[in-house]
Design a protein around this motif. Structure first.
Motif, PDB file in Angstrom:
ATOM      1  N   ASP A 122      -1.633  12.022   0.904  1.00 28.89           N
ATOM      2  CA  ASP A 122      -2.497  11.657   0.939  1.00 28.89           C
ATOM      3  C   ASP A 122      -3.195  11.419   2.755  1.00 28.89           C
ATOM      4  O   ASP A 122      -3.842  10.390   3.470  1.00 28.89           O
ATOM      5  CB  ASP A 122      -2.036   9.589   1.008  1.00 28.89           C
ATOM      6  CG  ASP A 122      -1.399   8.651   0.932  1.00 28.89           C
ATOM      7  OD1 ASP A 122      -0.696   9.694   1.961  1.00 28.89           O
ATOM      8  OD2 ASP A 122      -0.799   7.645   0.673  1.00 28.89           O
ATOM      9  N   THR A 140      -7.345   4.673   0.295  1.00 27.46           N
ATOM     10  CA  THR A 140      -6.780   5.371  -0.507  1.00 27.46           C
ATOM     11  C   THR A 140      -8.203   5.462  -1.815  1.00 27.46           C
ATOM     12  O   THR A 140      -7.762   6.250  -2.144  1.00 27.46           O
ATOM     13  CB  THR A 140      -6.110   3.686  -1.346  1.00 27.46           C
ATOM     14  OG1 THR A 140      -5.532   3.255  -0.979  1.00 27.46           O
ATOM     15  CG2 THR A 140      -5.898   3.641  -2.698  1.00 27.46           C
ATOM     16  N   THR A 165       3.020   9.905  -0.811  1.00 27.33           N
ATOM     17  CA  THR A 165       1.908   8.767   0.058  1.00 27.33           C
ATOM     18  C   THR A 165       2.722   8.543   1.521  1.00 27.33           C
ATOM     19  O   THR A 165       4.039   8.560   1.347  1.00 27.33           O
ATOM     20  CB  THR A 165       1.801   7.711  -0.167  1.00 27.33           C
ATOM     21  OG1 THR A 165       1.444   6.335   0.729  1.00 27.33           O
ATOM     22  CG2 THR A 165       3.119   6.765  -1.210  1.00 27.33           C
ATOM     23  N   ARG A 179      -0.511   1.954  -2.910  1.00 30.63           N
ATOM     24  CA  ARG A 179      -1.022   2.783  -3.652  1.00 30.63           C
ATOM     25  C   ARG A 179      -0.414   4.160  -3.942  1.00 30.63           C
ATOM     26  O   ARG A 179      -1.085   4.468  -5.094  1.00 30.63           O
ATOM     27  CB  ARG A 179      -1.149   3.700  -1.654  1.00 30.63           C
ATOM     28  CG  ARG A 179      -2.103   3.343  -1.215  1.00 30.63           C
ATOM     29  CD  ARG A 179      -1.540   4.502   0.900  1.00 30.63           C
ATOM     30  NE  ARG A 179      -2.372   4.226   1.219  1.00 30.63           N
ATOM     31  CZ  ARG A 179      -3.555   5.002   1.936  1.00 30.63           C
ATOM     32  NH1 ARG A 179      -4.156   6.127   1.029  1.00 30.63           N
ATOM     33  NH2 ARG A 179      -4.997   4.767   2.731  1.00 30.63           N
TER      34      ARG A 179
END
Length: 304
Positions: A122, A140, A165, A179
């Motif tokens: 991410d 997100t 993440t 997340r």
């Protein structure tokens, strides 16, 4: 002939083994392979899988790990490595090499390359090494689009899509947990939380998230090096050692080259080298010779 020129195990079976391993109760250990020969060694020693690191691929090309490599380069290396091993191969797919549609294409290309799974992160594209400061993560919602496209493109349901993440070091562990839960809801089979520091942080993450988890035990980074046994006891399902074999090899290569430069010979380095006979054993030279003899067993007659 089986398993000689290519792995004896099909890509589908390797993916099924990876998926099953994540819920087996035994931690799946995936050392990094910087080339196919190392992957053969990883299998021979008895590990559960092979990892292909984006940082290692970059370094192997003489580049820093800042998103300069391409899908074609990553998939090519993944295919070379998956071809020679019966173990499942997990590959680092960075941010998916572009927009959500690129992440979807990445899944199809990696499936075709024969790997068993990939992880998408991410971070903002282009990314940087997960153990460096100055990282930035996308909202997100953006990662959910990236991940959703990847999941939708998957054809083999056993192809493992892992969501990484990097939020723990930026937004805090609680935000990383939020997340992770969202990524699991979007279809991620495995969650990789980068740059947790201590066993207590790994324990906190495990207690908060119900899906399978992957730990990154890379050297010289932010994470304390925790044994596979301890990670298994905490409840982690997989662990990678991404750059270890490259670091070992490069240290040995630099030491040897400096010795040759200084002394003019490698004569006193022989006890630090893999012997030719061991290399031939790993490559199964004898089996190739048998195969060659079986195929080319004809005789030529006359001068034609």
């Amino acid at each position: 002939m089986t398993g000689l020129l290519a792995a004896a195990t099909s890509a589908a079976d390797k993916r099924a083994a990876f998926k099953a391993g994540l819920t087996s109760g035994s931690i799946q250990r995936f050392p990094g392979a910087f080339n196919p020969l190392v992957a053969k060694l990883i299998q021979e020693i008895g590990f559960e899988g092979v990892y292909v690191s984006g940082a290692v691929l970059s370094a192997d090309l003489g580049l820093p790990d800042i998103g300069l490599t391409t899908l074609t380069e990553a998939a090519g290396r993944g295919q070379q490595i998956a071809r020679v091993t019966d173990l499942p191969v997990l590959i680092d797919a960075d941010t998916g090499f572009g927009e959500p549609m690129s992440a979807a294409r990445t899944v199809t290309v990696m499936e075709d390359a024969g790997v068993a799974g990939l992880h998408l992160e991410d971070q903002v594209n282009p990314k940087r090494c997960g153990h460096l400061d100055g990282k930035a993560v996308v909202p997100t919602e953006d990662m959910l689009r990236r991940l959703g496209a990847a999941v939708a493109a998957r054809r083999d349901p056993n192809f493992v899509i892992c969501a990484r993440t990097d939020a723990a070091g930026i937004e805090g562990i609680d935000a990383a947990v939020d997340r992770a839960e969202a990524y699991a809801d979007a279809g991620a089979d495995l969650i990789f939380t980068e740059a947790l520091r201590t066993p207590a942080e790994f324990e906190k993450f495990r207690a908060a998230v119900s899906v399978p988890l992957l730990a990154n035990m890379t050297e010289f980074g932010k994470s304390e090096l925790i044994s596979a046994q301890t990670l298994e006891a905490i409840g982690y399902n997989a662990v990678i050692y991404p750059v270890t074999t490259l670091r070992l090899a490069m240290f040995a290569a630099e030491t040897g080259l400096r010795r040759i430069f200084d002394t003019g010979t490698q004569a006193d380095l022989l006890d630090r080298m893999q012997h030719r006979s061991r290399l031939y054993e790993l490559l199964r030279y004898e089996r190739y010779n048998e195969f060659d003899s079986d195929i080319f067993n004809f005789t030529l007659r006359g001068n034609r």
